[in-house]
Design a protein around this motif. Structure first.
Motif, short mmCIF file in Angstrom:
data_model
loop_
_atom_site.label_atom_id
_atom_site.label_comp_id
_atom_site.label_asym_id
_atom_site.label_seq_id
_atom_site.Cartn_x
_atom_site.Cartn_y
_atom_site.Cartn_z
N MET A 1 1.76 9.42 27.91
CA MET A 1 2.99 8.46 28.15
C MET A 1 3.36 7.86 26.97
N ARG A 2 4.56 7.50 26.92
CA ARG A 2 5.50 7.07 25.75
C ARG A 2 4.67 5.52 25.82
N ARG A 3 4.20 5.13 24.55
CA ARG A 3 3.88 3.86 24.31
C ARG A 3 5.03 2.82 24.39
N ASN A 4 4.77 1.65 24.83
CA ASN A 4 5.68 0.66 25.25
C ASN A 4 5.50 -0.62 24.62
N TRP A 5 4.51 -0.71 23.47
CA TRP A 5 4.20 -2.05 23.06
C TRP A 5 3.96 -1.77 21.47
N ALA A 6 3.69 -2.98 20.95
CA ALA A 6 3.34 -2.94 19.29
C ALA A 6 4.58 -2.06 18.44
N ALA A 7 4.24 -1.31 17.59
CA ALA A 7 5.18 -0.46 17.02
C ALA A 7 5.45 0.45 17.82
N ARG A 8 6.65 1.35 17.88
CA ARG A 8 6.65 2.34 18.56
C ARG A 8 8.19 3.06 18.31
N LEU A 9 8.68 4.18 18.80
CA LEU A 9 9.78 4.83 18.43
C LEU A 9 10.24 5.59 19.67
N ARG A 10 11.39 6.01 19.96
CA ARG A 10 11.83 7.01 20.73
C ARG A 10 13.16 7.73 20.15
N GLN A 11 13.19 8.89 20.67
CA GLN A 11 14.32 9.95 20.19
C GLN A 11 15.34 10.23 21.22
N GLY A 12 16.49 10.60 21.10
CA GLY A 12 17.25 10.68 22.16
C GLY A 12 18.78 11.15 21.50
N THR A 13 19.85 10.73 22.42
CA THR A 13 21.08 10.84 21.83
C THR A 13 22.05 9.80 22.16
N ILE A 14 22.85 9.36 21.53
CA ILE A 14 24.15 8.14 21.73
C ILE A 14 25.19 9.16 21.75
N GLY A 15 26.09 8.79 22.77
CA GLY A 15 27.49 9.82 22.86
C GLY A 15 27.27 11.20 22.20
N GLY A 16 26.09 11.78 22.61
CA GLY A 16 25.97 13.29 22.02
C GLY A 16 25.49 13.36 20.90
N ILE A 17 25.04 12.36 20.17
CA ILE A 17 24.80 12.33 18.57
C ILE A 17 23.14 11.95 18.76
N ARG A 18 22.39 12.71 17.93
CA ARG A 18 21.02 12.43 17.92
C ARG A 18 20.66 11.15 17.40
N ALA A 19 19.74 10.42 17.85
CA ALA A 19 19.32 9.05 17.70
C ALA A 19 17.90 8.84 17.73
N VAL A 20 17.33 7.97 16.83
CA VAL A 20 16.01 7.57 16.69
C VAL A 20 15.94 5.82 16.90
N THR A 21 15.00 5.39 17.36
CA THR A 21 14.99 3.83 17.61
C THR A 21 13.63 3.54 17.18
N LEU A 22 13.48 2.60 16.06
CA LEU A 22 12.10 1.99 15.76
C LEU A 22 12.27 0.85 16.30
N GLU A 23 11.07 0.34 16.83
CA GLU A 23 10.91 -0.90 17.68
C GLU A 23 9.73 -1.65 17.63
N ASN A 24 9.54 -2.84 17.58
CA ASN A 24 8.24 -3.44 17.55
C ASN A 24 8.33 -4.77 18.45
N THR A 30 18.15 1.04 15.40
CA THR A 30 18.64 2.56 16.08
C THR A 30 19.48 3.20 15.06
N VAL A 31 18.94 4.33 14.76
CA VAL A 31 19.66 5.00 13.67
C VAL A 31 19.87 6.36 14.09
N LEU A 32 21.21 6.95 13.51
CA LEU A 32 21.96 8.24 13.71
C LEU A 32 21.75 9.26 12.90
N PRO A 33 20.40 10.13 13.09
CA PRO A 33 20.32 11.15 11.93
C PRO A 33 21.38 12.10 12.26
N GLY A 34 21.87 12.26 13.36
CA GLY A 34 23.09 13.18 13.61
C GLY A 34 24.63 12.81 13.19
N LYS A 35 24.61 11.57 12.53
CA LYS A 35 25.74 10.94 11.67
C LYS A 35 25.31 10.15 10.52
#
Length: 336
Positions: A1-24, A30-35
Protein backbone atom coordinates in the motif's frame (compact mmCIF):
# COMPACT_ATOMS: atom_id res chain seq x y z
CA UNK A 1 0.00 0.00 0.00
CA UNK A 2 1.05 3.56 -0.64
CA UNK A 3 2.80 5.16 2.33
CA UNK A 4 0.90 8.15 3.68
CA UNK A 5 3.24 9.43 6.37
CA UNK A 6 6.73 10.92 6.71
CA UNK A 7 8.38 11.50 3.31
CA UNK A 8 6.34 10.06 0.43
CA UNK A 9 5.60 10.55 -3.23
CA UNK A 10 2.89 9.78 -5.72
CA UNK A 11 2.69 9.87 -9.48
CA UNK A 12 -0.27 10.60 -11.71
CA UNK A 13 -1.56 13.24 -14.11
CA UNK A 14 -2.97 16.75 -13.89
CA UNK A 15 -5.00 17.84 -16.88
CA UNK A 16 -3.57 14.93 -18.82
CA UNK A 17 0.02 15.97 -18.06
CA UNK A 18 2.32 13.62 -16.15
CA UNK A 19 2.82 14.83 -12.56
CA UNK A 20 4.77 13.74 -9.48
CA UNK A 21 4.21 15.01 -5.94
CA UNK A 22 6.90 15.02 -3.24
CA UNK A 23 5.42 15.38 0.24
CA UNK A 24 6.31 15.21 3.92
CA UNK A 25 4.86 16.42 7.21
CA UNK A 26 5.37 20.09 6.33
CA UNK A 27 5.57 20.51 2.57
CA UNK A 28 3.88 19.34 -0.63
CA UNK A 29 5.63 20.02 -3.94
CA UNK A 30 4.04 19.05 -7.26
CA UNK A 31 6.16 18.87 -10.40
CA UNK A 32 5.13 18.30 -14.04
CA UNK A 33 7.70 16.12 -15.82
CA UNK A 34 5.26 16.12 -18.74
CA UNK A 35 5.64 19.90 -19.14
CA UNK A 36 9.09 21.34 -18.63
CA UNK A 37 9.55 19.91 -15.14
CA UNK A 38 7.48 22.88 -13.92
CA UNK A 39 6.82 23.25 -10.18
CA UNK A 40 3.09 24.02 -9.98
CA UNK A 41 2.62 23.64 -6.22
CA UNK A 42 4.85 24.57 -3.30
CA UNK A 43 2.45 24.24 -0.38
CA UNK A 44 3.41 24.83 3.25
CA UNK A 45 0.91 22.53 4.93
CA UNK A 46 0.81 23.94 8.50
CA UNK A 47 -0.32 27.37 7.19
CA UNK A 48 -2.00 26.19 3.96
CA UNK A 49 0.20 28.63 2.00
CA UNK A 50 1.10 27.97 -1.63
CA UNK A 51 4.00 30.16 -2.75
CA UNK A 52 3.60 29.51 -6.48
CA UNK A 53 1.85 32.02 -8.72
CA UNK A 54 -0.81 30.43 -10.91
CA UNK A 55 -1.66 32.24 -14.15
CA UNK A 56 -5.34 33.14 -14.73
CA UNK A 57 -5.31 31.14 -17.97
CA UNK A 58 -4.61 27.96 -16.03
CA UNK A 59 -2.77 24.82 -17.04
CA UNK A 60 -2.81 23.97 -20.75
CA UNK A 61 -1.36 20.86 -22.28
CA UNK A 62 0.82 21.99 -25.24
CA UNK A 63 -0.19 18.83 -27.13
CA UNK A 64 -3.85 19.95 -27.13
CA UNK A 65 -3.31 23.57 -28.08
CA UNK A 66 -2.34 23.84 -31.73
CA UNK A 67 -4.41 26.80 -32.94
CA UNK A 68 -3.41 30.44 -33.34
CA UNK A 69 -0.62 32.27 -35.08
CA UNK A 70 2.75 30.66 -34.53
CA UNK A 71 5.50 32.90 -33.15
CA UNK A 72 8.49 32.54 -30.86
CA UNK A 73 6.84 34.33 -27.92
CA UNK A 74 3.47 32.54 -28.00
CA UNK A 75 5.22 29.18 -27.79
CA UNK A 76 5.96 29.94 -24.12
CA UNK A 77 3.10 32.31 -23.22
CA UNK A 78 0.26 30.21 -24.65
CA UNK A 79 1.14 27.39 -22.25
CA UNK A 80 2.37 29.41 -19.26
CA UNK A 81 0.37 28.30 -16.24
CA UNK A 82 2.55 30.24 -13.84
CA UNK A 83 4.60 27.92 -11.69
CA UNK A 84 8.37 27.72 -11.58
CA UNK A 85 10.34 26.82 -14.73
CA UNK A 86 13.84 25.63 -15.59
CA UNK A 87 15.13 28.03 -18.27
CA UNK A 88 17.81 26.77 -20.67
CA UNK A 89 19.58 27.48 -23.06
CA UNK A 90 17.80 30.76 -23.94
CA UNK A 91 16.51 33.28 -21.41
CA UNK A 92 13.98 35.98 -22.16
CA UNK A 93 13.28 37.13 -25.70
CA UNK A 94 13.55 34.91 -28.80
CA UNK A 95 17.04 34.72 -30.20
CA UNK A 96 19.09 33.13 -32.94
CA UNK A 97 22.32 31.37 -32.02
CA UNK A 98 24.61 29.83 -34.66
CA UNK A 99 21.72 29.20 -36.99
CA UNK A 100 19.33 27.82 -34.35
CA UNK A 101 16.17 29.87 -33.75
CA UNK A 102 15.32 29.76 -30.03
CA UNK A 103 11.89 30.75 -28.73
CA UNK A 104 11.24 32.82 -25.62
CA UNK A 105 12.68 30.97 -22.60
CA UNK A 106 13.38 27.99 -24.91
CA UNK A 107 14.01 25.07 -25.02
CA UNK A 108 13.58 22.87 -21.94
CA UNK A 109 10.58 24.69 -20.43
CA UNK A 110 8.49 23.52 -23.39
CA UNK A 111 9.61 19.87 -23.51
CA UNK A 112 8.47 16.72 -21.67
CA UNK A 113 11.12 15.35 -19.30
CA UNK A 114 11.84 11.74 -18.39
CA UNK A 115 11.26 10.98 -14.70
CA UNK A 116 12.54 8.21 -12.46
CA UNK A 117 12.30 7.68 -8.70
CA UNK A 118 15.76 7.59 -7.08
CA UNK A 119 14.72 7.59 -3.39
CA UNK A 120 11.50 6.49 -1.76
CA UNK A 121 11.72 5.93 1.98
CA UNK A 122 10.17 7.51 5.11
CA UNK A 123 13.41 9.50 5.48
CA UNK A 124 13.49 11.06 2.00
CA UNK A 125 11.99 11.00 -1.48
CA UNK A 126 13.67 12.12 -4.68
CA UNK A 127 13.12 12.00 -8.42
CA UNK A 128 15.52 12.48 -11.32
CA UNK A 129 14.20 14.45 -14.31
CA UNK A 130 16.11 14.54 -17.60
CA UNK A 131 15.68 15.92 -21.11
CA UNK A 132 17.66 16.60 -24.29
CA UNK A 133 17.23 19.87 -26.12
CA UNK A 134 16.23 19.64 -29.78
CA UNK A 135 17.94 22.61 -31.42
CA UNK A 136 21.20 22.61 -29.48
CA UNK A 137 23.12 19.50 -28.36
CA UNK A 138 22.51 19.67 -24.60
CA UNK A 139 21.31 17.20 -21.98
CA UNK A 140 19.69 18.52 -18.81
CA UNK A 141 19.15 16.62 -15.58
CA UNK A 142 17.91 17.56 -12.14
CA UNK A 143 17.36 15.63 -8.93
CA UNK A 144 14.62 17.07 -6.73
CA UNK A 145 14.72 15.91 -3.10
CA UNK A 146 12.49 16.31 -0.03
CA UNK A 147 13.59 15.04 3.39
CA UNK A 148 11.30 14.10 6.25
CA UNK A 149 10.67 16.86 8.80
CA UNK A 150 11.99 19.70 6.63
CA UNK A 151 10.26 22.49 4.73
CA UNK A 152 12.94 22.64 2.03
CA UNK A 153 13.13 21.42 -1.56
CA UNK A 154 16.70 20.56 -2.59
CA UNK A 155 17.67 20.51 -6.27
CA UNK A 156 20.85 19.48 -8.05
CA UNK A 157 20.88 20.29 -11.76
CA UNK A 158 23.32 19.32 -14.51
CA UNK A 159 23.78 20.77 -17.98
CA UNK A 160 25.96 18.77 -20.37
CA UNK A 161 27.28 19.81 -23.76
CA UNK A 162 27.06 16.57 -25.75
CA UNK A 163 28.94 17.92 -28.76
CA UNK A 164 32.56 18.46 -29.62
CA UNK A 165 31.88 22.18 -30.10
CA UNK A 166 32.36 25.02 -27.61
CA UNK A 167 28.84 26.32 -26.90
CA UNK A 168 27.05 29.05 -24.96
CA UNK A 169 23.86 29.02 -22.91
CA UNK A 170 21.68 30.95 -20.49
CA UNK A 171 20.50 29.07 -17.41
CA UNK A 172 17.91 30.32 -14.95
CA UNK A 173 15.30 29.42 -12.36
CA UNK A 174 12.04 31.16 -13.27
CA UNK A 175 10.70 31.39 -9.69
CA UNK A 176 7.60 33.59 -9.37
CA UNK A 177 5.35 34.31 -6.41
CA UNK A 178 1.66 35.13 -6.31
CA UNK A 179 -1.41 35.48 -4.16
CA UNK A 180 -2.39 34.59 -1.52
CA UNK A 181 1.22 34.55 -0.34
CA UNK A 182 2.23 37.67 -2.27
CA UNK A 183 0.70 40.95 -1.13
CA UNK A 184 1.49 44.65 -1.07
CA UNK A 185 3.98 45.37 1.68
CA UNK A 186 5.72 41.99 1.54
CA UNK A 187 9.46 42.38 2.05
CA UNK A 188 12.44 41.19 0.01
CA UNK A 189 15.83 40.82 1.65
CA UNK A 190 19.13 40.40 -0.23
CA UNK A 191 22.80 40.27 0.80
CA UNK A 192 24.44 43.58 1.60
CA UNK A 193 26.35 45.34 -1.16
CA UNK A 194 24.42 44.11 -4.19
CA UNK A 195 23.63 46.51 -7.02
CA UNK A 196 20.69 47.09 -9.34
CA UNK A 197 20.83 47.50 -13.12
CA UNK A 198 17.51 48.51 -14.73
CA UNK A 199 16.44 46.93 -18.00
CA UNK A 200 17.30 49.31 -20.82
CA UNK A 201 13.70 49.92 -21.89
CA UNK A 202 10.33 49.73 -20.16
CA UNK A 203 8.52 46.40 -20.46
CA UNK A 204 5.17 48.21 -20.34
CA UNK A 205 5.84 51.62 -21.89
CA UNK A 206 5.63 54.38 -21.01
CA UNK A 207 5.43 53.54 -17.29
CA UNK A 208 8.21 51.86 -15.37
CA UNK A 209 9.13 51.73 -11.70
CA UNK A 210 12.91 52.30 -11.78
CA UNK A 211 14.65 55.09 -13.68
CA UNK A 212 16.87 53.90 -16.54
CA UNK A 213 20.60 54.15 -16.05
CA UNK A 214 22.43 52.95 -12.98
CA UNK A 215 23.81 50.83 -11.59
CA UNK A 216 22.05 51.74 -8.36
CA UNK A 217 22.58 50.39 -4.86
CA UNK A 218 19.95 48.02 -3.46
CA UNK A 219 17.27 48.62 -2.21
CA UNK A 220 16.47 52.35 -2.57
CA UNK A 221 16.83 53.47 -6.18
CA UNK A 222 15.74 56.44 -8.32
CA UNK A 223 12.10 56.17 -9.40
CA UNK A 224 11.19 56.73 -13.03
CA UNK A 225 8.89 59.67 -12.30
CA UNK A 226 11.22 61.34 -9.83
CA UNK A 227 12.04 60.66 -6.21
CA UNK A 228 12.98 57.21 -5.00
CA UNK A 229 11.44 53.76 -4.71
CA UNK A 230 12.29 50.95 -2.30
CA UNK A 231 12.67 47.73 -4.27
CA UNK A 232 12.58 45.65 -1.08
CA UNK A 233 8.85 46.41 -0.67
CA UNK A 234 6.25 44.76 -2.93
CA UNK A 235 3.98 47.43 -4.43
CA UNK A 236 0.20 47.80 -4.61
CA UNK A 237 -1.83 46.26 -7.46
CA UNK A 238 -1.67 48.48 -10.54
CA UNK A 239 1.86 49.70 -9.83
CA UNK A 240 4.20 49.93 -12.84
CA UNK A 241 5.53 46.76 -14.38
CA UNK A 242 9.31 46.51 -14.55
CA UNK A 243 12.34 44.25 -14.59
CA UNK A 244 15.74 44.90 -13.04
CA UNK A 245 18.90 42.83 -12.61
CA UNK A 246 20.60 42.44 -9.24
CA UNK A 247 24.36 41.88 -9.38
CA UNK A 248 27.35 41.52 -7.06
CA UNK A 249 26.38 38.36 -5.16
CA UNK A 250 29.16 36.86 -3.07
CA UNK A 251 26.61 34.33 -1.79
CA UNK A 252 23.44 33.51 -3.67
CA UNK A 253 20.37 33.93 -1.48
CA UNK A 254 17.25 35.97 -0.96
CA UNK A 255 14.27 36.01 1.39
CA UNK A 256 10.74 37.17 0.66
CA UNK A 257 8.32 37.39 3.56
CA UNK A 258 4.98 38.61 4.80
CA UNK A 259 3.05 36.57 7.38
CA UNK A 260 5.34 33.70 6.32
CA UNK A 261 8.45 33.64 4.19
CA UNK A 262 10.64 31.82 1.68
CA UNK A 263 14.42 31.64 1.51
CA UNK A 264 16.08 30.59 -1.74
CA UNK A 265 19.79 29.74 -1.86
CA UNK A 266 21.83 28.95 -4.98
CA UNK A 267 25.37 28.69 -6.31
CA UNK A 268 26.19 32.25 -7.36
CA UNK A 269 29.32 31.11 -9.19
CA UNK A 270 27.00 29.49 -11.77
CA UNK A 271 24.09 31.96 -11.54
CA UNK A 272 25.61 35.36 -10.61
CA UNK A 273 22.50 37.45 -11.39
CA UNK A 274 19.00 37.78 -9.96
CA UNK A 275 16.22 38.89 -12.31
CA UNK A 276 13.50 40.79 -10.46
CA UNK A 277 10.33 40.78 -12.57
CA UNK A 278 7.37 42.82 -11.34
CA UNK A 279 4.02 42.39 -13.12
CA UNK A 280 1.51 43.94 -10.76
CA UNK A 281 -1.47 44.53 -13.02
CA UNK A 282 -0.31 47.57 -14.98
CA UNK A 283 0.05 45.66 -18.26
CA UNK A 284 -3.45 45.81 -19.70
CA UNK A 285 -2.63 44.40 -23.15
CA UNK A 286 -1.25 41.05 -24.31
CA UNK A 287 -0.49 38.77 -22.56
CA UNK A 288 -1.61 39.80 -19.08
CA UNK A 289 -4.73 41.97 -19.68
CA UNK A 290 -4.37 43.47 -16.21
CA UNK A 291 -4.93 40.09 -14.54
CA UNK A 292 -1.42 39.36 -13.27
CA UNK A 293 -0.14 40.17 -9.80
CA UNK A 294 3.21 38.49 -9.45
CA UNK A 295 6.85 39.09 -8.58
CA UNK A 296 9.62 36.90 -9.99
CA UNK A 297 12.92 36.53 -8.14
CA UNK A 298 14.89 34.47 -10.62
CA UNK A 299 18.53 33.41 -10.21
CA UNK A 300 20.17 33.53 -13.66
CA UNK A 301 23.51 32.93 -15.32
CA UNK A 302 23.21 35.91 -17.64
CA UNK A 303 21.57 39.22 -18.42
CA UNK A 304 19.64 40.96 -19.91
CA UNK A 305 16.35 39.27 -20.90
CA UNK A 306 17.13 39.83 -24.58
CA UNK A 307 18.09 36.25 -25.38
CA UNK A 308 21.21 34.15 -25.85
CA UNK A 309 22.76 36.14 -28.69
CA UNK A 310 22.63 39.32 -26.59
CA UNK A 311 24.14 37.51 -23.59
CA UNK A 312 26.98 36.24 -25.78
CA UNK A 313 27.58 39.73 -27.16
CA UNK A 314 27.52 41.20 -23.65
CA UNK A 315 29.89 38.60 -22.22
CA UNK A 316 27.44 37.17 -19.66
CA UNK A 317 26.54 33.85 -21.33
CA UNK A 318 27.66 30.57 -19.84
CA UNK A 319 30.38 28.79 -21.81
CA UNK A 320 30.39 25.00 -22.00
CA UNK A 321 33.45 23.37 -23.49
CA UNK A 322 33.11 20.17 -25.55
CA UNK A 323 31.44 17.47 -23.40
CA UNK A 324 31.60 19.68 -20.30
CA UNK A 325 29.00 19.36 -17.54
CA UNK A 326 28.07 22.27 -15.30
CA UNK A 327 26.44 21.52 -11.94
CA UNK A 328 23.99 23.81 -10.14
CA UNK A 329 22.65 23.27 -6.63
CA UNK A 330 19.83 25.31 -5.14
CA UNK A 331 17.21 25.00 -2.42
CA UNK A 332 13.96 26.70 -1.45
CA UNK A 333 12.94 26.64 2.21
CA UNK A 334 9.85 27.99 3.96
CA UNK A 335 10.51 30.34 6.88
CA UNK A 336 7.65 29.91 9.35
Amino acid sequence: MRRNWAARLRQGTIGGIRAVTLENERLRVTVLPGKGGDVVEFLHKPTDTDFVWLSPQGLRDPRDHLQGAADDVAQFIDHYEGGWQEIFPNGGAPSEYRGARLAQHGEVSALPWECEVVADSPQEVAVRLSVRTRRLPYRMEKIMRLRSGTAALEVEGRATNESGQRLHAMWGQHIVYGRPFLHAGARIRLPQGVGVIPHETAINPPARRVRAGGPWKWPTVPADGGGETDLSVVQEPGSPSDIVYVTGFQEGWYEISGHIGMRVEWDASVLPYLWMWQELGASTGYPWWGRAYTVGLEPFSSMPTDGLAAAVAGGTALTLEPHETKVLTWRAEVMA
